[in-house]
Design a protein around this motif. Structure first.
Motif, PDB file in Angstrom:
ATOM      1  N   LYS A  65       0.845  -1.193   0.000  1.00 56.10           N
ATOM      2  CA  LYS A  65       0.000   0.000   0.000  1.00 56.10           C
ATOM      3  C   LYS A  65       0.883   1.247   0.000  1.00 56.10           C
ATOM      4  N   PRO A  66       0.545   2.244  -0.823  1.00 57.87           N
ATOM      5  CA  PRO A  66       1.326   3.487  -0.797  1.00 57.87           C
ATOM      6  C   PRO A  66       1.090   4.214   0.521  1.00 57.87           C
ATOM      7  N   ALA A  67       2.153   4.812   1.048  1.00 62.47           N
ATOM      8  CA  ALA A  67       2.043   5.546   2.309  1.00 62.47           C
ATOM      9  C   ALA A  67       2.323   7.030   2.143  1.00 62.47           C
ATOM     10  N   ASN A  68       3.027   7.386   1.068  1.00 64.62           N
ATOM     11  CA  ASN A  68       3.463   8.773   0.891  1.00 64.62           C
ATOM     12  C   ASN A  68       3.536   9.082  -0.599  1.00 64.62           C
ATOM     13  N   ILE A  69       2.461   9.672  -1.120  1.00 60.50           N
ATOM     14  CA  ILE A  69       2.301   9.857  -2.566  1.00 60.50           C
ATOM     15  C   ILE A  69       2.527  11.307  -2.977  1.00 60.50           C
ATOM     16  N   LEU A  70       3.225  11.485  -4.090  1.00 61.83           N
ATOM     17  CA  LEU A  70       3.364  12.790  -4.728  1.00 61.83           C
ATOM     18  C   LEU A  70       2.591  12.780  -6.043  1.00 61.83           C
ATOM     19  N   ILE A  71       1.702  13.765  -6.213  1.00 59.91           N
ATOM     20  CA  ILE A  71       0.968  13.933  -7.473  1.00 59.91           C
ATOM     21  C   ILE A  71       1.530  15.176  -8.164  1.00 59.91           C
ATOM     22  N   VAL A  72       1.988  15.021  -9.391  1.00 60.54           N
ATOM     23  CA  VAL A  72       2.623  16.121 -10.123  1.00 60.54           C
ATOM     24  C   VAL A  72       1.680  16.622 -11.213  1.00 60.54           C
ATOM     25  N   ARG A  73       1.218  17.866 -11.062  1.00 60.57           N
ATOM     26  CA  ARG A  73       0.355  18.476 -12.090  1.00 60.57           C
ATOM     27  C   ARG A  73       0.746  19.946 -12.206  1.00 60.57           C
ATOM     28  N   THR A  74       1.687  20.257 -13.063  1.00 58.68           N
ATOM     29  CA  THR A  74       2.296  21.584 -13.078  1.00 58.68           C
ATOM     30  C   THR A  74       1.907  22.411 -14.307  1.00 58.68           C
ATOM     31  N   ILE A  94       2.994  10.111  -8.952  1.00 59.38           N
ATOM     32  CA  ILE A  94       2.074  10.017 -10.093  1.00 59.38           C
ATOM     33  C   ILE A  94       2.258  11.270 -10.937  1.00 59.38           C
ATOM     34  N   THR A  95       2.813  11.103 -12.116  1.00 54.85           N
ATOM     35  CA  THR A  95       3.071  12.245 -12.985  1.00 54.85           C
ATOM     36  C   THR A  95       1.900  12.398 -13.940  1.00 54.85           C
ATOM     37  N   VAL A  96       0.995  13.306 -13.607  1.00 54.87           N
ATOM     38  CA  VAL A  96      -0.199  13.516 -14.420  1.00 54.87           C
ATOM     39  C   VAL A  96       0.152  14.360 -15.652  1.00 54.87           C
ATOM     40  N   PHE A  97       0.993  15.376 -15.434  1.00 52.16           N
ATOM     41  CA  PHE A  97       1.468  16.221 -16.536  1.00 52.16           C
ATOM     42  C   PHE A  97       2.965  15.954 -16.706  1.00 52.16           C
ATOM     43  N   PRO A  98       3.332  15.147 -17.718  1.00 52.54           N
ATOM     44  CA  PRO A  98       4.719  14.711 -17.819  1.00 52.54           C
ATOM     45  C   PRO A  98       5.631  15.700 -18.555  1.00 52.54           C
ATOM     46  N   SER A  99       6.887  15.696 -18.164  1.00 54.87           N
ATOM     47  CA  SER A  99       7.949  16.364 -18.914  1.00 54.87           C
ATOM     48  C   SER A  99       9.229  15.594 -18.620  1.00 54.87           C
TER      49      SER A  99
END
Length: 342
Positions: A3-12, A86-91
């Protein structure tokens, strides 16, 4: 799978993109209540996330001379010891930073040349416009064991009204000709240039009809550089031109006061939909810009698209045929009258 415990969501990227990613946070919390959720966004969109009960921390993307600052962002991310990104907007640069930070689970598109930097790849083409942007965003969660089908009404955006912004809006409304006893329509004629817009003359015509026919507050909003356009559209002295007056947080507070918002495919229409307001949107038939992909995610919406019988639409074709001009202002006014029942 752990299970994930510490998530980063990237939407820049832009306002609407961020709004359509917000439900990802509440869905994660629904499946993994103890999981820490952090969002990385640009400075000008962070106000959309303030006070969100599903977001534990906001990281602002560091830039230097308008470009992503590799060293600063790497240091910010590395010290937080994320187990999942989780890279929602990738670069490429962001993907490289997440890889260098040593994050174990890196979720992103499988269709970029740098996709080897993601170890959990999602193979979905967004550009064809077959699914809604919000659906694409939520589908990324499949890689952490979350199966969820977003539908109108079953997602939470959790955009909060900030007290400072609320007070600023109230002050401006109280010092204007705004009538709190009347229903309120916000018209936002500008856009970020990501779609093909309704012509400015059509907006002017719509405002003129509404001012003559309906007893409502009509408010025009826009950026500082759109004040002149809004002045042209505000053909009636009873129309309130608030272009350039509000920052993003204040625009959210103002939108929360309205009954209906009218706009092109742009950030404010997604804010209004997230706040459960009625929205009317103008969308071209171009697949990548269509309401199927970018429409407001709500049942309380009316979409107007060109009435021309064209196909295989492109930006060039839309410009040549002046497609959006085929949308009649009177048809829009009738729909507004029907919604507001005034």
């Amino acid at each position: 799978m752990n299970k994930p415990a510490n998530i980063l969501i990237v939407r820049t990227d832009k306002i609407g993109d961020v709004v359509l990613t917000l439900p990802v946070a509440s869905i994660i919390k629904g499946f993994y209540p103890e999981c820490r959720v952090t969002f990385m966004v640009q400075e000008y969109t962070r106000q959309l996330l303030a006070g969100n009960p599903s977001i534990d921390e906001i990281i602002v993307l560091h830039k230097k001379n308008g470009k992503i600052d590799y060293s600063k962002n790497l240091a910010e991310i590395k010290k937080r010891k994320f187990d999942t990104a989780i890279t929602v907007f990738p670069s490429f640069k962001l993907a490289r930073i997440l890889f260098a930070a040593g994050i174990n689970t890196r979720i992103g598109t499988g269709y970029r040349w740098y996709s080897f930097l993601f170890n959990k790849k999602v193979f979905e083409h967004r550009k064809y416009g077959t699914n809604h942007e919000l659906v694409h965003n939520v589908n990324l969660l499949n890689k952490i064991g979350i199966e969820y089908t977003p539908e109108f009404g079953n997602v939470q955006f959790n955009i909060q009204i900030q007290s400072k912004a609320y007070n600023k809006v109230e002050q401006i409304l109280n010092n204007s000709d705004y009538d709190p006893g009347k229903k309120t329509v916000i018209i936002h004629p500008g856009s970020g240039g990501s779609a093909v817009d309704l012509p400015i003359d059509r907006f002017r015509e719509l405002v003129k009809i509404l001012a003559q026919r309906l007893s409502v507050n009509i408010i025009l909003t826009g950026l500082e550089q759109e004040k002149e356009i809004c002045s042209y559209i505000a053909s009636n002295k009873n129309v309130l031109n608030f272009a350039g007056l509000f920052n993003l947080s204040e625009m959210v507070a103002l939108t929360n006061r309205c009954n209906l918002l009218v706009a092109n495919s742009t950030g404010p229409i997604h804010i209004a939909a997230a706040l459960d307001k009625w929205v009317i949107g103008f969308y071209p038939k171009i697949a990548a810009c269509s309401p199927v992909r970018w429409g407001p995610f709500t049942k309380k919406r009316v979409i107007f698209s060109p009435t021309l019988g064209c196909s295989n639409c492109s930006r060039i074709q839309c410009a040549e045929l002046n497609c959006m001009n085929s949308i009649e202002a009177n048809d829009v006014a009738l729909k507004i009258e029907e919604i507001l029942k005034v």
